[in-house]
Design an enzyme around this catalytic site. Sequence first.
Site, short mmCIF file in Angstrom:
data_model
loop_
_atom_site.label_atom_id
_atom_site.label_comp_id
_atom_site.label_asym_id
_atom_site.label_seq_id
_atom_site.Cartn_x
_atom_site.Cartn_y
_atom_site.Cartn_z
N ASN A 118 117.27 41.65 69.25
CA ASN A 118 116.58 42.86 69.53
C ASN A 118 116.58 43.98 68.30
O ASN A 118 117.42 43.52 67.34
CB ASN A 118 117.23 43.60 70.69
CG ASN A 118 118.64 43.86 70.65
OD1 ASN A 118 118.91 44.64 69.75
ND2 ASN A 118 119.56 43.29 71.39
N ASP B 250 120.80 23.14 72.40
CA ASP B 250 121.36 24.43 71.99
C ASP B 250 121.41 24.54 70.69
O ASP B 250 121.83 23.93 69.83
CB ASP B 250 122.92 24.39 72.40
CG ASP B 250 123.60 25.57 72.10
OD1 ASP B 250 123.19 26.60 71.58
OD2 ASP B 250 124.71 25.69 72.50
N TYR C 287 112.27 38.64 77.18
CA TYR C 287 111.29 39.40 76.77
C TYR C 287 109.86 38.91 77.18
O TYR C 287 108.74 39.71 77.23
CB TYR C 287 110.95 39.37 75.23
CG TYR C 287 111.75 40.30 74.47
CD1 TYR C 287 112.73 41.10 75.33
CD2 TYR C 287 111.83 40.36 73.06
CE1 TYR C 287 113.75 41.87 74.41
CE2 TYR C 287 112.71 41.49 72.47
CZ TYR C 287 113.58 42.22 73.12
OH TYR C 287 114.44 43.08 72.34
N THR D 68 110.39 34.03 74.62
CA THR D 68 110.07 33.39 75.92
C THR D 68 111.12 33.54 76.88
O THR D 68 111.38 32.74 78.05
CB THR D 68 110.00 31.79 75.65
OG1 THR D 68 111.05 31.32 75.16
CG2 THR D 68 108.95 31.67 74.69
N GLY D 69 112.25 34.41 76.66
CA GLY D 69 113.25 34.35 77.75
C GLY D 69 113.27 35.95 78.34
O GLY D 69 112.11 36.27 79.31
N ASP E 194 120.54 35.05 71.71
CA ASP E 194 121.59 36.15 70.67
C ASP E 194 122.85 36.03 71.06
O ASP E 194 123.76 35.93 70.11
CB ASP E 194 120.77 37.56 70.87
CG ASP E 194 121.11 38.56 69.98
OD1 ASP E 194 121.86 38.44 68.98
OD2 ASP E 194 120.69 39.42 70.11
N GLY F 55 121.35 35.78 76.14
CA GLY F 55 120.33 34.52 75.72
C GLY F 55 120.85 33.93 74.58
O GLY F 55 121.96 33.86 74.27
N1 AR6 Z 1 119.56 27.56 72.11
C1 AR6 Z 1 118.36 27.55 72.12
N2 AR6 Z 1 117.54 28.26 72.93
C2 AR6 Z 1 118.08 29.14 73.95
C3 AR6 Z 1 119.55 29.16 73.87
C4 AR6 Z 1 120.34 28.48 73.10
N3 AR6 Z 1 121.50 28.29 73.04
N4 AR6 Z 1 119.98 30.33 74.84
C5 AR6 Z 1 118.56 30.59 75.39
N5 AR6 Z 1 117.74 30.02 74.64
P1 AR6 Z 1 116.09 35.04 75.06
P2 AR6 Z 1 113.73 36.68 74.10
C6 AR6 Z 1 116.22 30.18 74.95
O1 AR6 Z 1 116.13 35.86 76.22
O2 AR6 Z 1 112.93 36.40 75.14
C7 AR6 Z 1 118.64 38.95 74.00
O3 AR6 Z 1 119.38 39.85 74.83
C8 AR6 Z 1 115.69 30.72 76.30
O4 AR6 Z 1 115.77 29.86 77.30
O5 AR6 Z 1 117.31 34.72 74.42
O6 AR6 Z 1 113.37 36.72 72.62
C9 AR6 Z 1 118.29 39.72 72.55
O7 AR6 Z 1 119.44 40.45 72.23
C10 AR6 Z 1 114.28 31.10 75.71
O8 AR6 Z 1 113.35 30.22 75.79
O9 AR6 Z 1 115.28 36.22 73.74
C11 AR6 Z 1 116.99 40.48 72.85
O10 AR6 Z 1 117.47 41.89 73.70
C12 AR6 Z 1 114.40 31.50 74.42
O11 AR6 Z 1 115.55 31.04 74.02
C13 AR6 Z 1 116.16 39.57 74.31
O12 AR6 Z 1 117.33 39.09 74.65
C14 AR6 Z 1 114.52 33.00 74.10
O13 AR6 Z 1 115.28 33.83 75.26
C15 AR6 Z 1 115.35 38.75 73.26
O14 AR6 Z 1 114.39 38.13 74.22
#
Ligand code: AR6
Length: 176
Positions: A28, A14, A129, A126-127, A38, A36
């Site tokens: 975003n 984390d 998006y 990678t989440g 964020d 996620g």
């Molecule tokens: N620590 C580290 N990595 C994490 C954590 C954490 N606590 N939680 C999730 N991940 P995402 P995006 C990983 O969806 O794809 C948001 O709503 C997760 O497994 O958080 O850039 C924003 O507001 C994945 O590999 O971000 C935007 O609207 C990575 O973090 C949107 O999501 C990114 O996943 C951005 O999407």
Amino acid sequence: MKGIIARIEVQQGDITRVVTDCIVNAANSSLLGGGGVDGAIHRAGGPAILEDCRRIVARQGGCKTGEAVITTGGNLPARYVIHTVGPVWNGGTHGEPEKLANCYRNSLKLAVGNHCRSIAFPGISTGVYGYPKEEAAAIAVKTVVDFLTGNDSIDKVVFVCFDVEYYRYIRRELNL
Ligand code: AR6
């Protein structure tokens, strides 16, 4: 100067618990929070982060894809949060690789500009998006390695991998 690979660490877990001068948020363009990583960062860091984000929105109206802004780290162990906006995956032919590389480069530049010597990155895009993890890991590692090659003011870059799949891709890109 320490070798490039000696300045890179890979961790599974984390990012809100990582102790570096700054951590990067996959935000975003509204900068006003989301799910996620964020959501996790705003929850763990408290309201001071959102207050700074609102000030930035008032000044410049959010953050474009590939760009980055900096706020306090609030209650996090990190002093600052760098918020960057990754590209939404749309097949890969809409400039996604360059936009993702810009996220890493612009975050690193902002870290240097704010006297940070260590920085932690999540797997931007990678989440939600939908960026394929294998391709995202290749861009993340290449962009960071290229940056560190030309800059010795950053001592440590940590790739924080939430899931084992991304962890393995990052390690493979680093030949670990
Ligand atoms: N620590 C580290 N990595 C994490 C954590 C954490 N606590 N939680 C999730 N991940 P995402 P995006 C990983 O969806 O794809 C948001 O709503 C997760 O497994 O958080 O850039 C924003 O507001 C994945 O590999 O971000 C935007 O609207 C990575 O973090 C949107 O999501 C990114 O996943 C951005 O999407």
